[in-house]
Design a protein around this motif. Structure first.
Motif, PDB file in Angstrom:
ATOM      1  N   SER A 189     -33.164  22.632 -35.697  1.00 43.53           N
ATOM      2  CA  SER A 189     -33.236  21.166 -35.415  1.00 43.53           C
ATOM      3  C   SER A 189     -34.436  20.434 -36.427  1.00 43.53           C
ATOM      4  CB  SER A 189     -34.064  21.033 -33.943  1.00 43.53           C
ATOM      5  OG  SER A 189     -34.436  19.729 -33.453  1.00 43.53           O
ATOM      6  N   TRP A 233     -25.987  26.738 -22.693  1.00 50.42           N
ATOM      7  CA  TRP A 233     -27.404  26.464 -23.182  1.00 50.42           C
ATOM      8  C   TRP A 233     -27.274  25.076 -23.761  1.00 50.42           C
ATOM      9  CZ3 TRP A 233     -31.868  28.892 -22.597  1.00 50.42           C
ATOM     10  CH2 TRP A 233     -32.228  30.086 -22.063  1.00 50.42           C
ATOM     11  N   SER A 234     -27.902  23.984 -22.824  1.00 57.84           N
ATOM     12  CA  SER A 234     -27.810  22.508 -23.448  1.00 57.84           C
ATOM     13  C   SER A 234     -29.198  22.570 -23.974  1.00 57.84           C
ATOM     14  CB  SER A 234     -28.152  21.691 -22.129  1.00 57.84           C
ATOM     15  OG  SER A 234     -29.096  22.088 -21.320  1.00 57.84           O
ATOM     16  N   ASP A 235     -29.349  21.502 -24.885  1.00 56.69           N
ATOM     17  CA  ASP A 235     -30.802  21.399 -25.655  1.00 56.69           C
ATOM     18  C   ASP A 235     -31.968  21.442 -24.665  1.00 56.69           C
ATOM     19  OD1 ASP A 235     -29.193  21.340 -27.967  1.00 56.69           O
ATOM     20  OD2 ASP A 235     -29.623  19.256 -28.421  1.00 56.69           O
ATOM     21  N   GLU A 236     -31.799  20.612 -23.476  1.00 57.77           N
ATOM     22  CA  GLU A 236     -32.860  20.661 -22.511  1.00 57.77           C
ATOM     23  C   GLU A 236     -33.283  22.097 -22.123  1.00 57.77           C
ATOM     24  OE1 GLU A 236     -29.857  18.782 -22.522  1.00 57.77           O
ATOM     25  OE2 GLU A 236     -30.986  17.055 -23.595  1.00 57.77           O
ATOM     26  N   ARG A 237     -32.176  22.762 -21.803  1.00 56.60           N
ATOM     27  CA  ARG A 237     -32.383  24.218 -21.317  1.00 56.60           C
ATOM     28  C   ARG A 237     -33.060  24.905 -22.271  1.00 56.60           C
ATOM     29  NH1 ARG A 237     -28.511  29.136 -19.228  1.00 56.60           N
ATOM     30  NH2 ARG A 237     -30.138  30.389 -18.629  1.00 56.60           N
ATOM     31  N   TRP A 239     -34.944  23.938 -24.810  1.00 53.43           N
ATOM     32  CA  TRP A 239     -36.403  23.803 -25.091  1.00 53.43           C
ATOM     33  C   TRP A 239     -37.369  24.007 -23.845  1.00 53.43           C
ATOM     34  CZ3 TRP A 239     -37.521  22.883 -29.859  1.00 53.43           C
ATOM     35  CH2 TRP A 239     -36.749  22.386 -30.636  1.00 53.43           C
ATOM     36  N   ALA A 240     -36.729  23.934 -22.620  1.00 53.97           N
ATOM     37  CA  ALA A 240     -37.566  24.468 -21.548  1.00 53.97           C
ATOM     38  C   ALA A 240     -37.917  25.875 -21.500  1.00 53.97           C
ATOM     39  CB  ALA A 240     -36.953  24.169 -20.184  1.00 53.97           C
ATOM     40  N   THR A 256     -39.746  18.545 -29.649  1.00 57.03           N
ATOM     41  CA  THR A 256     -38.321  18.749 -29.381  1.00 57.03           C
ATOM     42  C   THR A 256     -37.429  17.778 -29.860  1.00 57.03           C
ATOM     43  OG1 THR A 256     -38.435  17.645 -27.409  1.00 57.03           O
ATOM     44  CG2 THR A 256     -39.098  19.840 -27.281  1.00 57.03           C
TER      45      THR A 256
END
Ligand code: RFL
Ligand code: PHB
Length: 389
Positions: A189, A233-237, A239-240, A256
């Protein structure tokens, strides 16, 4: 066509070996299955031991690494909010270099082009022949045509799935293997690193690693079950999950952003012995795989190249075959020590599905001991910066 050393595989091992041999006046031909773009786009290793740094310099490809790489004097190993600093420089007098494998291979391709060495891409159906005769041969297909290359020696630098290892008769080789029941999901990223040094994080939710490539490019990983796919695995998942596995003080600084690459790598330890079969020598991932937890894979490939290039130069320049006779034994001695370290780091930092409560306490106690004992930290640092060649 004839050459002195035929090199199967144009990844980091094959390229560095070719570079060092050509600089010593030994002719090579590299046969690579993929395109150059394919090799250059594989996001893999990020950390060079100092011995690897010095080999890059010796090979005449150190300039960009020295200008753009980031020397790191230490790393953090953490357990929930306990952060243990491993000060490599104070403990061993050595440091490591953050410089991505993609940059290493790019520099090596450029140097090979400048020397005008032969690299043939898109080869298929490679066969390695005549390994016990006076001259070896490699047959391959390129552009629909079958070709034959004769040579004094063959270097098998074709990775874990290559043909070189399998050329050694099954009953003449022995495999040692441990497959771990999880993988690493990695993302790239364009965000600033969460910490100035790497963080290897143990947590009740599993392992996470915060690594980097430069001031605005991070490489972060989380331990995932082998059954997961990148689509899970979405980006949101990501990072969380990542932020709850690293210490809270670091998570508070986490920036993020969208991922630009996402992949899952399974973890395994693997060694195939011996590394020599007649005129064939196995190098790097063709012979051994380590879990990435100790950052040893590329570095171990380079130490094989270190031993083999010296041995081949002695054999081809001076007719002294003692080095090639000893190659397998000498390289394996260092390989097994790196295997042990990578396995120990993996066991110390990962949660195993279905493990008992004793296992988690053992990890916590190992980390607590590391926090309190300089001797334990020095042992880790000595292995991490790289054992001597
Ligand atoms: P490679 O890189 O697999 O290259 C082999 C080349 O051979 C070609 N090939 C063939 N060519 C002709 N004919 C055939 N039949 C062929 N079959 C294959 C392939 O196309 C390829 O180009 O092996 P090499 O050169 O030995 O290099 C090994 C390293 O790539 C590997 O050990 C490291 O990437 C491991 N690794 C790490 N190592 C470190 O030292 N530090 C790290 O921080 C680190 N992090 C990592 C890693 C590996 C990872 N993954 C994905 C496995 C992180 C990850 C996630
Ligand atoms: C990486 O930056 O990709 C990396 C760093 C350290 C490791 C493994 C991977 O142990």
């Amino acid at each position: 066509m004839n050459t002195q050393v035929a090199i199967i595989g144009g990844g980091p091992s094959g390229l560095l070996l070719s570079q060092l041999l050509n600089r010593a006046g030994i002719a090579t031909v590299i046969l690579e299955r993929g395109t150059r773009d394919h090799v250059l786009s594989r996001i893999r290793a990020g950390i060079l031991e100092w011995g690897s740094v010095e080999m890059m310099r010796e090979a005449g490809v150190g300039a960009r690494m020295d200008a753009e790489g980031f020397p790191h004097d230490g790393t953090y190993i953490t357990d929930a909010d306990l952060m243990v600093h491993i000060d490599f420089l104070a403990l061993t007098g050595k440091r490591v270099m953050v410089y991505g494998q993609t940059e290493v291979t790019q520099d090596l391709y450029q140097a090979q082009d400048a020397m005008g060495t032969t690299i043939i891409h898109g080869v298929e159906d490679v066969r390695i022949l005549d390994l016990d005769g006076p001259q070896a041969a490699v047959e391959y297909t390129v552009g629909g045509e079958r070709k034959r290359l004769t040579c004094a020696y063959v270097a098998g630098c074709d990775g874990f799935h290559g043909v070189s290892r399998k050329t050694i008769p099954e009953e003449k080789r022995q495999a040692f293997e441990r497959v771990y029941p999880f993988g690493w999901l990695g993302i790239l990223s364009r965000t600033p690193p969460v910490n100035d040094e790497l963080i290897y994080a143990n947590s009740p939710h599993g392992f996470a690693l915060a690594s980097m490539r430069n001031e605005n490019l991070v490489r972060y990983y989380v331990q995932v079950p082998l059954s997961d796919t990148v689509e899970d695995w979405s980006d949101e998942r990501f990072w969380a999950e990542f932020s709850r596995r690293i210490p809270a003080s670091a998570a508070a600084r986490l920036v993020t952003g969208p991922s630009i690459e996402k992949s899952i790598a399974p973890l395994r330890s693997f060694v195939s012995e011996p590394l020599r079969w007649g005129r064939l020598f196995l190098v790097g991932d063709a012979a051994h795989i380590v879990p990435p937890t100790g950052a040893k894979g590329l570095n171990l490939a380079f130490s094989d190249v270190f031993y083999l290039h010296q041995a081949l130069i002695s054999a081809l320049k001076r007719g002294d075959e003692s080095g090639i006779d000893r190659y397998s034994e000498v390289a394996l001695r260092r390989i097994w020590k790196a295997m042990r370290f990578s396995w120990q780091m993996t066991m110390m930092l990962h949660r195993f599905d279905g493990e008992d409560n004793f296992a988690a306490q053992m990890r916590r106690a190992t980390l607590a001991h590391l926090a309190e004992s300089e001797t334990a930290r020095r042992d880790l640092a000595e292995n991490y910066v790289g054992l001597p060649f």
